[in-house]
Design an enzyme around this catalytic site. Structure first.
Site, PDB file in Angstrom:
ATOM      1  NE  ARG A  79      -3.221   2.496   2.902  1.00 53.72           N
ATOM      2  CZ  ARG A  79      -2.951   3.321   3.925  1.00 53.72           C
ATOM      3  NH1 ARG A  79      -2.102   2.980   4.862  1.00 53.72           N
ATOM      4  NH2 ARG A  79      -3.567   4.479   4.009  1.00 53.72           N
ATOM      5  CG  HIS A  96      -0.521   8.889   3.796  1.00 50.39           C
ATOM      6  ND1 HIS A  96      -0.665   7.534   4.005  1.00 50.39           N
ATOM      7  CD2 HIS A  96      -0.113   9.394   4.971  1.00 50.39           C
ATOM      8  CE1 HIS A  96      -0.338   7.234   5.263  1.00 50.39           C
ATOM      9  NE2 HIS A  96       0.011   8.350   5.867  1.00 50.39           N
ATOM     10  CD  GLU A 151      -3.852   7.532  10.342  1.00 51.61           C
ATOM     11  OE1 GLU A 151      -3.338   8.558  10.825  1.00 51.61           O
ATOM     12  OE2 GLU A 151      -3.482   6.383  10.661  1.00 51.61           O
ATOM     13  CG  ASN A 158      -4.578   3.438   8.989  1.00 52.32           C
ATOM     14  OD1 ASN A 158      -4.829   2.488   8.253  1.00 52.32           O
ATOM     15  ND2 ASN A 158      -4.168   4.607   8.534  1.00 52.32           N
ATOM     16  CE1 TYR A 205       1.136   2.392  13.450  1.00 48.37           C
ATOM     17  CE2 TYR A 205      -0.852   3.616  12.925  1.00 48.37           C
ATOM     18  CZ  TYR A 205       0.348   3.057  12.528  1.00 48.37           C
ATOM     19  OH  TYR A 205       0.744   3.143  11.222  1.00 48.37           O
ATOM     20  CD  GLU A 242      -0.987   4.002   8.230  1.00 45.93           C
ATOM     21  OE1 GLU A 242      -0.646   4.413   9.357  1.00 45.93           O
ATOM     22  OE2 GLU A 242      -1.223   4.749   7.269  1.00 45.93           O
TER      23      GLU A 242
HETATM   24  C1  FCB Z   1      -0.254   7.059  10.983  1.00 48.70           C
HETATM   25  C2  FCB Z   1       0.085   7.608   9.622  1.00 48.70           C
HETATM   26  C3  FCB Z   1       1.355   7.041   9.052  1.00 48.70           C
HETATM   27  C4  FCB Z   1       2.432   6.886  10.097  1.00 48.70           C
HETATM   28  C5  FCB Z   1       1.900   6.145  11.295  1.00 48.70           C
HETATM   29  C6  FCB Z   1       2.911   5.897  12.371  1.00 48.70           C
HETATM   30  O1  FCB Z   1      -1.056   7.976  11.657  1.00 48.70           O
HETATM   31  O2  FCB Z   1      -0.958   7.365   8.710  1.00 48.70           O
HETATM   32  O3  FCB Z   1       1.767   7.868   8.000  1.00 48.70           O
HETATM   33  O4  FCB Z   1       2.956   8.101  10.419  1.00 48.70           O
HETATM   34  O5  FCB Z   1       0.820   6.842  11.835  1.00 48.70           O
END
Ligand code: FCB
Length: 478
Positions: A86, A134, A179, A307, A309, A385
């Site tokens: 991607r 992006h 995002e 996405n 984290y 992500e």
């Molecule tokens: C996300 C972004 C990506 C990267 C990660 C760690 O928010 O989409 O570009 O910076 O975080």
């Protein structure tokens, strides 16, 4: 000692046949070559070159020189056994002279770069997925108001048509915007992302125009590439109140509204959440939303990228102590949380953290995927992500041992598997990121890659996590 072949092991979590094992990147974070072949500045060029905005004064001028090294990078992906990639398209390469009034001429050289990349991926057996936005908005559009100007959404639709016409014969999945939460709130209210504005009205206007841009792009891609699957990538928050008090529940409702529902509700159901409109009524009356916009924004999508984290834990701020702001974002700017004066993001002292200070909790990924599947059982989901920054060390032998990243990936892949086995239609996973790169306002200090990059020589070295991920992809199991 006997070793069991991975394929014969019964303790592995097996993924569906054809599951896509990918890595993700973004144009400004990796390409460099910012003045080559007709590219004009984006808001990230301007922002990064503004003193004090990016740690260490870092910029994406060179980044990891992917623009010149993309063939080597595709070979690396093939070596790691990736089956998907991607990447994002830099809008200022495609229509470098766009203005608020007109898209301007298409820059053939810009299209050639991405077309060659797609061909190289396909030749290596890697399925390309394209993100159209992006965060690198052409600076000329920002000069005319950026995402606060409705014209930006209209030009985005036209740009999407150009890309889909050029690549739609070979690219099967398009993500419109990545995002939009970050673009709107960190860019226009928090000021820690480009364009660095700190204006709540601007941020909410940007939310709507990003949604509209998504809708316009869906229509444009459908027209130009009828067989392509279309969606967007959202950084959805797994929001949890710290306690079950009514006040904490209200804090969670507000954050869920601003981060999740203000995007999901118009896109999936064609309406803005009434509580968000009410909460923000003192900021704006949302008159920038035209009645006909909602049908455009709700154009059916085929897939949704998630996405993820870190979890989002919130509580009601009683004002007795300084407000904590462990929301995962650089807090050197203004506050991105609009109409959330009584909300705080408590520091999770007991939790495991990554180098970003982000709490590790894979349960959020399962919860988000299963929640979306319950809401839209037919929707194809992808983890667009997921990954972690850690302070990697390079051994004398050049090996990068990154056990923390391996553990993070293993746990989050298990979380994806858990969602799949309960019915979520997850078709692929993209680790963030293929290689170390320009981490926005943190510059090059934060390393997310499964491949290490020596920024002095641009040498690429797979980390142990890269080897681990290659084995996962090969076995289709973790
Ligand atoms: C996300 C972004 C990506 C990267 C990660 C760690 O928010 O989409 O570009 O910076 O975080």
């Amino acid at each position: 000692m006997t070793t069991t072949q991975p394929d014969a092991r019964t303790d592995l979590l097996r993924f569906p046949v054809g599951f896509l094992w990918g890595a993700a990147t973004a144009a400004y974070q990796i390409e460099g070559a910012v003045t080559e072949d007709g590219r004009t500045p984006s808001i990230w060029d301007t922002f990064a070159h503004t003193p004090g905005k990016v740690d260490g004064g870092d910029t994406g001028d060179v980044a990891v020189d992917h623009y010149h090294r993309f063939r080597e990078d595709v070979a690396l992906m093939a070596e790691l056994g990736l089956t998907a990639y991607r990447f994002s398209i830099a809008w200022p390469r495609i229509t470098p002279h766009v203005t608020a009034d007109a898209l301007g001429p298409v820059n053939a050289a810009g299209l050639v770069f991405y077309s060659d990349l797609v061909d190289a991926l396909l030749a290596a057996g890697i399925t390309p997925s394209v993100t159209l936005y992006h965060w690198d908005l052409p600076q000329a559009l920002e000069d005319a108001g950026g995402w606060t100007n409705r014209a930006t959404a209209e030009r985005f639709g036209e740009y999407a048509a150009v890309v889909a016409e050029a690549l739609g014969d070979r690219v099967g999945r398009f993500f419109t915007v990545n995002e939009p939460w970050c673009s709107a709130y960190l860019g226009y209210a928090g000021g820690v992302h480009a364009p660095g504005r700190t204006d709540d009205v601007a941020a909410l206007t940007a939310v709507h125009h990003l949604n509209l841009a998504h809708g316009r792009a869906v229509a444009a891609i459908r027209a130009a590439a009828p067989t392509a699957r279309v969606g967007l990538a959202l950084n959805l928050a797994w929001v949890r109140p710290e306690t079950d008090s009514a006040a904490d529940a209200d804090a969670a409702r507000r954050v869920d509204g601003l981060q999740n529902r203000v995007f999901l509700d118009p896109i999936l159901d064609g309406r803005y959440p009434a509580d968000v409109l009410a909460d923000t009524a003192a900021v704006t009356d949302w008159s920038f939303v035209r009645p006909e916009d909602l049908a455009a924004i709700a154009a059916p999508i085929d897939l949704l990228g998630v996405n993820y984290y870190t979890p989002t834990i919130v509580r009601h701020w009683t004002r007795e102590r300084p407000r904590e702001s462990a929301d995962g974002h650089d807090d050197s700017g203004a506050r991105p949380w609009i109409a959330c004066d009584d909300v705080e993001f408590p520091i999770q002292h007991a939790a495991r953290h990554t180098a970003m200070g982000w709490t590790v909790d894979p349960r959020g990924l399962t919860a988000l995927l299963t929640g979306l599947a319950a809401r839209r059982p037919d929707l194809e989901l992808m983890v667009t992500e997921n990954g972690a920054a850690f302070p990697d060390t390079v051994g004398a032998d050049g090996r990068v041992a990154d056990p923390d990243r391996i553990a993070y990936l293993r746990e989050h892949l298990a979380a994806v598997h858990a969602a799949s086995t309960t019915g979520a239609r997850v078709s692929g996973y993209f680790v963030w990121s293929l290689m170390d790169n320009f981490e926005w306002s943190y510059g090059y200090a934060k390393r997310f890659g499964i491949v290490a990059v020596d920024y002095a020589t641009q040498a690429r070295t797979p980390k142990d996590s890269g080897r681990f991920y290659a084995e996962v992809a090969r076995a289709n199991a973790v």
